[in-house]
Every structure is written in C-alpha cells, then in structure tokens.
Design a protein around this motif. Structure first.
Motif, mmCIF file in Angstrom:
data_model
loop_
_atom_site.group_PDB
_atom_site.id
_atom_site.type_symbol
_atom_site.label_atom_id
_atom_site.label_comp_id
_atom_site.label_asym_id
_atom_site.label_seq_id
_atom_site.Cartn_x
_atom_site.Cartn_y
_atom_site.Cartn_z
ATOM 1 N N TRP A 185 4.389 4.410 -5.844
ATOM 2 C CA TRP A 185 4.970 3.443 -5.259
ATOM 3 C C TRP A 185 5.139 3.245 -3.902
ATOM 4 O O TRP A 185 5.354 2.169 -3.224
ATOM 5 C CB TRP A 185 6.592 3.413 -5.937
ATOM 6 C CG TRP A 185 7.557 4.411 -5.573
ATOM 7 C CD1 TRP A 185 7.736 5.635 -6.215
ATOM 8 C CD2 TRP A 185 8.144 4.311 -4.248
ATOM 9 N NE1 TRP A 185 8.579 6.427 -5.500
ATOM 10 C CE2 TRP A 185 8.902 5.674 -4.161
ATOM 11 C CE3 TRP A 185 8.452 3.346 -3.061
ATOM 12 C CZ2 TRP A 185 9.903 5.960 -3.120
ATOM 13 C CZ3 TRP A 185 9.248 3.890 -2.021
ATOM 14 C CH2 TRP A 185 10.034 5.138 -2.196
ATOM 15 N N VAL A 186 5.024 4.338 -3.175
ATOM 16 C CA VAL A 186 5.200 4.351 -1.728
ATOM 17 C C VAL A 186 4.056 3.596 -0.947
ATOM 18 O O VAL A 186 4.222 2.767 -0.231
ATOM 19 C CB VAL A 186 5.155 5.774 -1.328
ATOM 20 C CG1 VAL A 186 5.117 5.814 0.415
ATOM 21 C CG2 VAL A 186 6.520 6.659 -1.824
ATOM 22 N N PHE A 187 2.523 3.798 -1.810
ATOM 23 C CA PHE A 187 1.550 3.129 -1.360
ATOM 24 C C PHE A 187 1.838 1.623 -1.746
ATOM 25 O O PHE A 187 1.024 0.980 -0.880
ATOM 26 C CB PHE A 187 0.298 4.022 -1.913
ATOM 27 C CG PHE A 187 0.004 5.037 -1.406
ATOM 28 C CD1 PHE A 187 -0.570 5.610 -0.151
ATOM 29 C CD2 PHE A 187 0.465 6.231 -2.324
ATOM 30 C CE1 PHE A 187 -0.941 6.714 0.265
ATOM 31 C CE2 PHE A 187 0.263 7.602 -1.728
ATOM 32 C CZ PHE A 187 -0.392 7.935 -0.736
ATOM 33 N N ILE A 188 2.037 1.459 -2.748
ATOM 34 C CA ILE A 188 2.063 0.080 -3.403
ATOM 35 C C ILE A 188 3.157 -0.674 -2.289
ATOM 36 O O ILE A 188 2.679 -1.864 -1.929
ATOM 37 C CB ILE A 188 2.704 -0.092 -4.779
ATOM 38 C CG1 ILE A 188 1.572 0.380 -5.642
ATOM 39 C CG2 ILE A 188 3.019 -1.581 -5.216
ATOM 40 C CD1 ILE A 188 1.894 0.468 -7.091
ATOM 41 N N LEU A 189 4.387 -0.082 -1.954
ATOM 42 C CA LEU A 189 5.273 -0.768 -1.271
ATOM 43 C C LEU A 189 4.798 -1.123 0.281
ATOM 44 O O LEU A 189 4.814 -1.932 0.832
ATOM 45 C CB LEU A 189 6.563 0.058 -0.925
ATOM 46 C CG LEU A 189 7.518 -0.375 -0.303
ATOM 47 C CD1 LEU A 189 8.310 -1.559 -0.456
ATOM 48 C CD2 LEU A 189 8.683 0.870 -0.056
ATOM 49 N N THR A 190 3.913 -0.008 0.667
ATOM 50 C CA THR A 190 3.193 -0.083 2.108
ATOM 51 C C THR A 190 2.265 -1.050 2.286
ATOM 52 O O THR A 190 2.377 -1.809 3.246
ATOM 53 C CB THR A 190 2.763 1.365 2.473
ATOM 54 O OG1 THR A 190 3.944 2.397 2.559
ATOM 55 C CG2 THR A 190 2.113 1.357 3.859
ATOM 56 N N MET A 191 1.582 -1.213 1.112
ATOM 57 C CA MET A 191 0.692 -2.200 1.067
ATOM 58 C C MET A 191 1.048 -3.574 1.190
ATOM 59 O O MET A 191 0.835 -4.571 1.999
ATOM 60 C CB MET A 191 -0.238 -2.307 -0.183
ATOM 61 C CG MET A 191 -1.685 -3.118 -0.156
ATOM 62 S SD MET A 191 -2.740 -2.963 -1.663
ATOM 63 C CE MET A 191 -1.730 -3.624 -2.883
ATOM 64 N N PHE A 192 2.225 -3.986 0.496
ATOM 65 C CA PHE A 192 2.807 -5.250 0.307
ATOM 66 C C PHE A 192 3.479 -5.400 1.600
ATOM 67 O O PHE A 192 3.495 -6.531 2.223
ATOM 68 C CB PHE A 192 3.584 -5.370 -0.687
ATOM 69 C CG PHE A 192 3.168 -5.753 -2.124
ATOM 70 C CD1 PHE A 192 2.537 -6.832 -2.334
ATOM 71 C CD2 PHE A 192 2.981 -4.868 -2.920
ATOM 72 C CE1 PHE A 192 2.044 -7.161 -3.451
ATOM 73 C CE2 PHE A 192 2.559 -5.163 -4.385
ATOM 74 C CZ PHE A 192 2.047 -6.387 -4.444
ATOM 75 N N LEU A 193 3.926 -4.147 2.279
ATOM 76 C CA LEU A 193 4.807 -4.490 3.505
ATOM 77 C C LEU A 193 3.794 -4.880 4.494
ATOM 78 O O LEU A 193 4.069 -5.694 5.526
ATOM 79 C CB LEU A 193 5.466 -3.272 3.785
ATOM 80 C CG LEU A 193 6.174 -3.050 5.166
ATOM 81 C CD1 LEU A 193 7.354 -4.253 5.125
ATOM 82 C CD2 LEU A 193 6.753 -1.831 5.331
ATOM 83 N N SER A 194 2.566 -4.237 4.635
ATOM 84 C CA SER A 194 1.554 -4.302 5.574
ATOM 85 C C SER A 194 0.951 -5.792 5.550
ATOM 86 O O SER A 194 0.738 -6.555 6.569
ATOM 87 C CB SER A 194 0.346 -3.521 5.409
ATOM 88 O OG SER A 194 0.746 -2.228 5.469
#
Length: 776
Positions: free
Chosen positions: A740-749
């Motif tokens: 979820w950290v990677f998914i969140l970071t992708m959407f945030l980026s």
C-alpha cells in the motif's frame, strides 16, 4: 530575465532553494566529519576499548577498570600519556547563597595535556595541580559567578567538599565528545568515593584514553595490550583490550563480533547523498528551463552567426548568462541560510553556524556555484551555438526528439529522486512506529525519575509515604538507574546446571529495594516482589524470563544463584521488559535487592490527579526533606523516546527534504508545462477549432508528464527498496514492506504532477484559438 519574469523567478528561486538546503545539510555533514578533530594531538589520541565474549560473540564496549591507565603507562613505553575519566554527571555546586548543578567530570591531570582546551583564566599547568582544584567552563563559571573572574574563589561540591577554582576554559565545541561544565581531579573523586581506592580489574565503570608517542605502531601496541587484563587478573582472562582512534568513535562506534560495522556514519552519508541529490535536482531544473527558454532565442543566434559571431563567443555568452543567474541564486541562498539555520538547528539539536571566517568554506561554496553555472549553462550553450543560421532564419528549426528527450530524461531523474525520498521517509516512520508500538513489558505512562541527591536515600521511605498520603503518587521505588536504560551488567554469576564458560557471560543487572514491581507495573509470572515483611529479601533476586531460559530453570522459584559473590534465592520471575535497545531481543536480566547501589528514584504518579498538581505536591514534599537540592525530574517515557533520537532525526530530515525536493521538482515541472503549452499553442488552437473539448486538451497536454512520473516511480521504487533493505538490515525487528505504501506513493506522485501542470494545461485549453492562429 525582464521579458520572462516567471521563468526567471522559477529558475533562480529553485536553484537558490536547492543551494540553501544543500549547503545547510553540508554544514551538518562537515560538523559530523570534523567531530573531535580539533584536538592538536588527534593522530595520537586513542580510546581504550574492550572485547568480552557473550553467547558465542564478542561484545565491544568502552567501559574499562580503574587500574588500567596506570598499568598502560607502566608496561608500554609506546604510550606517552593516559587518563581515566568517569562519565560525567550533574553535581551540586554551592557558592555563598547560590546553588547550581553542573555536569562534572573527573579525570587525571594528563587529560589537559592530551586534549585541546582553550583557557580564559588560569593555565593548564596549574589547573589540576592539586586535588582541591576545580576547573570551570565558561558557561559553568557564568552560572555561579556571572561575568566575574572566579579564579581563586572557593566553592563547595555537594555542599561538603571545598574546592578552589583554578581555571576557566572555553566551552567545549558542540562537535566534541567531552561535555562537562566542571572538571575535578581523579584524586578528588577517590576522596568522595573511597571504594575507588580498592576498585580492581573486575569493575568496568570508567573510560580510559591513551596518547601514543610519535611513530608508535597501532598494530604493534594493540598486539601487546590485548591480554593486559589477564596479566593482572588471571581469573578475568576473557576480556581483551585494544586502542581505537578517538576521533573515529563518533561516526564508527558500532561493532559486531569485535569488528567495526559502521555507526552514525551511515546516517551522515545519507545526508551527504541527500545534499548532493537536492543540489543536482536544482541544477536539473536550472538546466531544463534554461534549455527550454533558449530555444526561443534561435533567431537571435541565427542573426548573430549571420553577421559573423563565432561559435565560441556564443558559448561564452550563454555560459556567462548562466553564471550570472547562478551567482544571483547563491546570494539568495545565503540569505535563506541565515534566516533558516536557527530552525534547522532546532530540528537537529545541534548549534551550527555559518562559517563566515572559514576561507575553505567560501571557496567550496563559490566552487559549487561556478560548477552549477557551468553545468546548467553548458547544454543550452553548446546546443544553441550549433544551429545553422540559414535554417533558423528561414524558420525551419523544428523541435525534435533530440531536443525534447534530454529534458524528459532530466525530469525523470528529478522525480525518481523525489519518489525514492517519499518512499524511504514513509518506511523510516513506519519502522519507528513499529518499534515504539511493540510491548515494552511495563507501563511507561505516569512514571517519573528523580536523582538520589543529598539525604534522599536515607529519607526515601518517609518521602514516599508522605507523597502517597498527599495523593501525588501511588507508589515509588529506589533503583540503581532508570528502567528506560540498562547501564550495568555483571558476570561471574553461577547457578546449578551451569555449562562450562557460562559464568563468563555478562548478564544485565538492576539494583532495587522495595515496591519495584508495583511502581513500574511489571508483570509477575511467578513469585512475588521484594517486601519489608521478609527481612531475608536482602539475599534474594528476581529474574526475567530471558534469564530463566538462559539458566534452564524448569522451576525457578527457590533456585540458588551465586550473584555478586553471595548465594541468593530466586523469589520471582517477571515477563521480559524492554530495558536496553528496543530494536534487539530482550537480554537476560537479574533484579537484585542491593540498598547501597541505588542512584535513582522511580515514582508512579497518581492517575486521579493532574500531572501538574502531582508534581507541585512532590516538589513541596521534596523541599521538606532535601531543601538544598533542586527538585529535578524526568518522565520515563521521554527517556524511552530518546532511544529513537537518531531514527527520528533521520525521519524528520528525510520528510522535510522530501517536501523540498518535491517543491523544487514541481517548480521545474511547472516551468516546462508552461513552456510546452506556449510552444503548442497553435496545435491547441487547431484542435479547438476542430472540436476538441477542454478535458481532451487537458489530458493531451498532461499525459506526457504523467508518463514521465510513472517511469520515475518505477525507477524510484527500485532505488528505495535497495536503500530501505540496507537500512533495515541492522534491525532484528522491522516493519514489513507494505504494497500500500507504493500504491499510495504512485497516486500521490501523479496527483502532484497533475496539480502542477493542470493550471497551464487548462489555461492553454481555455485560450481563444483566434489569438494563436491569427499570427500566421
């Protein structure tokens, strides 16, 4: 610059922010790398360290016995000087009607010859000439005497021992291992604590430093002193000694099985890479925007070349412009540093200063500025100067992949760095919270620690009962130290069924008296706490579960363990509690009933009262019994949180500079999006005439940047995984790598990207197509 104000502000401002942040980080890195290196004898100074076998490994530490320093001087001519020191702790100093606690360290007089101290009053030859002398630092002298020269004045140590102020020295630099405000002689410490006269080779409670003679071989001396303990104490042959460079201790203090594995250098290197990375992305911004803007000057280049300008003069012009903008950014960066460095100091808890008088610092800063200008101006200079004037003046210059691709690569590099920082920061905070949320085995809330000063050891029980009756606390206990840190261990412990060599294992220890279990909220799994109802408890101990496992006791209660030279009966077993590092498994521990070792008071505040009212009551009762000493306390959970100081610093700085990296990257992205929208205004006009909607135009303009961010995310994820894996490798307990950290970071980026470019995209989509097409 005047024609393109927005680009100029973004270009110079982005570079200035990057420079300011990078230079402040480099100040911190320099402070850490220069730690203790100000000593004139730096290359000859060493700390004596010991290796001790424990559970099949070598445990390395700095604690050494009292007789070691004299033995080193006696046995090894290669050693020029040696000194012993204690750890330094607050002691009450009385002068007339003033009483102040000063952090006091005891040492042999040779300390002043070995290490560099600057004297304001007095001199080092007479400073510790006799045991009744005391040396104050500038801040210590000011606390007691104000601005007056105190040399010759008499003060009382603990309101008992009269000492004459023999000298005043400047405060130690912030990047110094030694932190004290008063210095007394070793003889004076021995007079206060008579047991030191007979302290042998088995008491590892002090530090020893040595200075080698010029030309002495470290490898040779280490081979000789290795078994010095065995020579003087044959029963203690397992402990071996070695010398370690004093100025390396700050950054390289971690040892695994007797071999150095790094230390604070790991974090310092990360900050160095962070400084370089932020400067690079600021340079990328500068280069990207300079290149994008310079393409608009193609006709100028064509005219110049047509009237005889050579390529070299054009290169000089563009690089010169870049250098001018770089120096403007440098001046703004200096202003930002002066304004922001106090806030930065608060974050890192170190007092850094701008090195105005350091020629090398200015040379380095100017060198970076010139390099930045050359780097940022080189691409547009060489790119523009290569234009063919005939094609340019005919309007045949078309932006191709060869001009766009480099900018796209640079944008990918920028966002790769920013995304890797986002991911690393999240995982660092996850790790801190994961460790903090692990059960510690006792209740930290409402626990307060007080030092045992003055008469508090003998009057403690009366103080405790008064505090309970007043409703300030529910219980209290005397201990050898705070439960938040294990600062003592013992070996030579024997028990039934012991295997060969196990008596040499160091086991953590805490000395306590009554009410310990109840005060700290430990969980008894078997037996009971120490109690006044049982006079024989003076010969008993309590074990934690790890100690029971080590000793292989199936029925631990009633077992006899030979501890501190006397047989003691086990009366209780407590659940394992986090006493040492929260990152490592709990070690075996013995809780022994020893009245003479207590130096800490633990109090459980009454939850029915507010903390402030309970502390006010405690202060009143404390002053009743101990009026000459200040009422000083510290919350146990604050001490526990200090265990995460380095990780918190790393996490906080990573988060702050992640935000700055994102801001700098977004400034560049905003400028490029603006330039792209302007460059494609005719295309947008034609699309609008042919019926394209605002949404379609927005998507068409935004998707190229979104693709770049997705590529950056893929690369940044791999980089962060590698860095996080290296960082977490030293922890026994570590947080899982969550998807979820990677998914969140992708959407945030992607969200950051869209927010940055959308304004320019929508502005272009809303523009009147007539204005963009009419120019033809």
């Amino acid at each position: 610059m005047a024609k393109s104000r927005l680009y100029s502000v973004i270009n110079i401002g982005g570079l200035a922010i990057g420079m300011a942040v990078s230079f402040m980080l480099l100040l911190y890195v320099y402070n850490e790398f220069s730690f203790d290196k100000f000593n004139k004898n730096d290359s000859q100074l060493y700390q004596v360290m010991r290796n001790q076998p424990s559970n099949g490994e070598l445990m390395t530490g700095t604690a050494t016995p009292v007789p070691l320093a004299p033995a080193l001087l006696k046995d090894f001519p290669e050693i020029d000087k040696a000194t012993r020191t204690n750890w330094g702790y607050p002691i009450l100093m009385n002068y007339k009607d003033k009483a102040v606690k000063l952090t006091t360290m005891a040492a042999d007089p040779s300390l002043l010859d070995m290490f560099s101290f600057d004297f304001i009053y007095g001199n080092k030859k007479e400073a510790m000439a006799d045991m009744s002398s005391i040396v104050l630092t500038q801040s210590g002298a000011k606390a007691l005497f104000g601005e007056a020269n105190p040399v010759g004045q008499v003060i009382k140590l603990n309101n008992k021992f009269p000492l004459r102020v023999s000298a005043v020295m400047k405060d130690n630099p912030t990047n110094s291992t030694f932190y004290f405000t008063a210095l007394i002689s070793w003889e004076q410490l021995t007079a206060e604590q008579a047991w030191l006269k007979t302290s042998g080779w088995g008491n590892y409670s002090f530090q020893t430093y040595a200075m080698l003679r010029p030309g002495a071989s470290l490898a040779s001396i280490n081979s000789k002193i290795k078994y010095i303990v065995k020579k003087y104490d044959p029963n203690n042959k397992e402990n071996t000694m070695f010398l370690y460079p004093f100025s390396r201790m700050h950054l390289y203090s971690d040892f695994k099985n007797g071999i150095n594995t790094g230390g604070a250098i790991d974090s310092v290197r990360l900050f160095l890479y962070l400084a370089i990375g932020i400067l690079i992305i600021a340079c990328i911004n500068f280069m990207n925007l300079s290149t994008a803007r310079s393409e608009r000057r193609a006709r100028e280049v064509g005219v110049r070349k047509a009237v005889g300008a050579r390529r070299l003069s054009l290169i000089q012009q563009f690089i010169g412009e870049s250098l001018v903008m770089s120096f403007m950014a440098f001046i703004i960066a200096l202003v930002l540093i002066i304004v922001l460095i106090p806030f930065f100091n608060d974050i890192i808890n170190i007092q850094l200063k701008v090195p105005y008088s350091n020629v090398w610092a200015w040379a380095a800063a100017l060198g970076v500025t010139i390099f930045t200008g050359l780097l940022a101006g080189s691409y547009p200079a060489f790119f523009l100067s290569s234009f063919k004037p005939v094609k340019v003046l005919k309007g045949q210059l078309i932006t191709t992949k060869s001009t766009v691709l480099p900018r796209q690569i640079l944008v990918v590099l920028q966002f790769t760095f920013a995304i890797a920082l986002i991911l690393c920061s999240i995982f660092i905070y996850k790790q801190i919270m994961y460790i903090k949320d692990r059960p510690v085995g006792y209740d930290r809330n409402g626990l307060v620690d007080l030092p045992v000063d003055g008469v508090m050891e003998t009057k403690f029980e009366s103080f405790r009962l008064d505090a309970i009756n007043a409703g300030a606390i529910t219980d209290g206990a005397l201990t050898s130290g705070s439960i938040s840190s294990n600062n003592s261990s013992s070996w030579g412990i024997k028990w039934q069924g012991q295997l060969p060599g196990e008596d040499k294992l160091p086991i953590d220890q805490m000395a306590v008296t009554y009410h310990f279990i109840n005060t700290y909220g430990l969980k008894l799994t078997q037996g009971r706490d120490f109690s006044i109802a049982y006079p024989s408890d003076s010969a008993t101990i309590i074990l934690n579960e790890a100690a029971v496992k080590l000793m292989r006791f199936k029925e631990p209660l009633g077992q006899i363990v030979n501890y501190q030279g006397t047989p003691r009966k086990v009366i209780g077993v407590v659940q394992n509690f986090v006493w040492g590092s929260p990152y490592e498994p709990v070690k075996p521990a013995i809780i022994g009933f020893i009245k003479d070792w207590t130096g800490n008071i633990g109090l459980r505040l009454n939850p029915a009262k507010s903390v402030s009212s309970s502390l006010a009551i405690l202060q009143t009762i404390y002053k009743k019994y101990n009026p000459q000493y200040p009422f000083e306390y510290k919350f146990t959970d604050e001490k526990f949180n200090e265990k995460f100081k380095n990780e918190k610093l790393l996490g906080t700085m990573s988060m702050i500079f992640t935000c700055l990296a994102i801001i700098i990257s977004c400034l560049g992205l905003f400028g490029l999006a603006s330039f792209s929208a302007q460059q494609r205004k005719k295309e947008i006009g034609i699309r609008k005439v042919l019926g394209a909607s605002t949404g379609n135009l927005w998507l068409n303009l935004s998707k190229e940047f979104m693709i770049l961010v997705i590529i950056s995310f893929a690369v940044g994820s791999l980089v962060s995984l590698y860095v996080v894996h290296l960082h977490f490798a030293k922890y026994t307990y570590r947080t899982p790598i969550s998807v979820w950290v990677f998914i969140l970071t992708m959407f945030l980026s992607l969200a950051i990207c869209l927010l940055t470019v959308s304004w320019q995209a929508i502005k272009a989509a809303w523009s009147n197509p007539v204005n963009s097409l009419r120019s033809e």
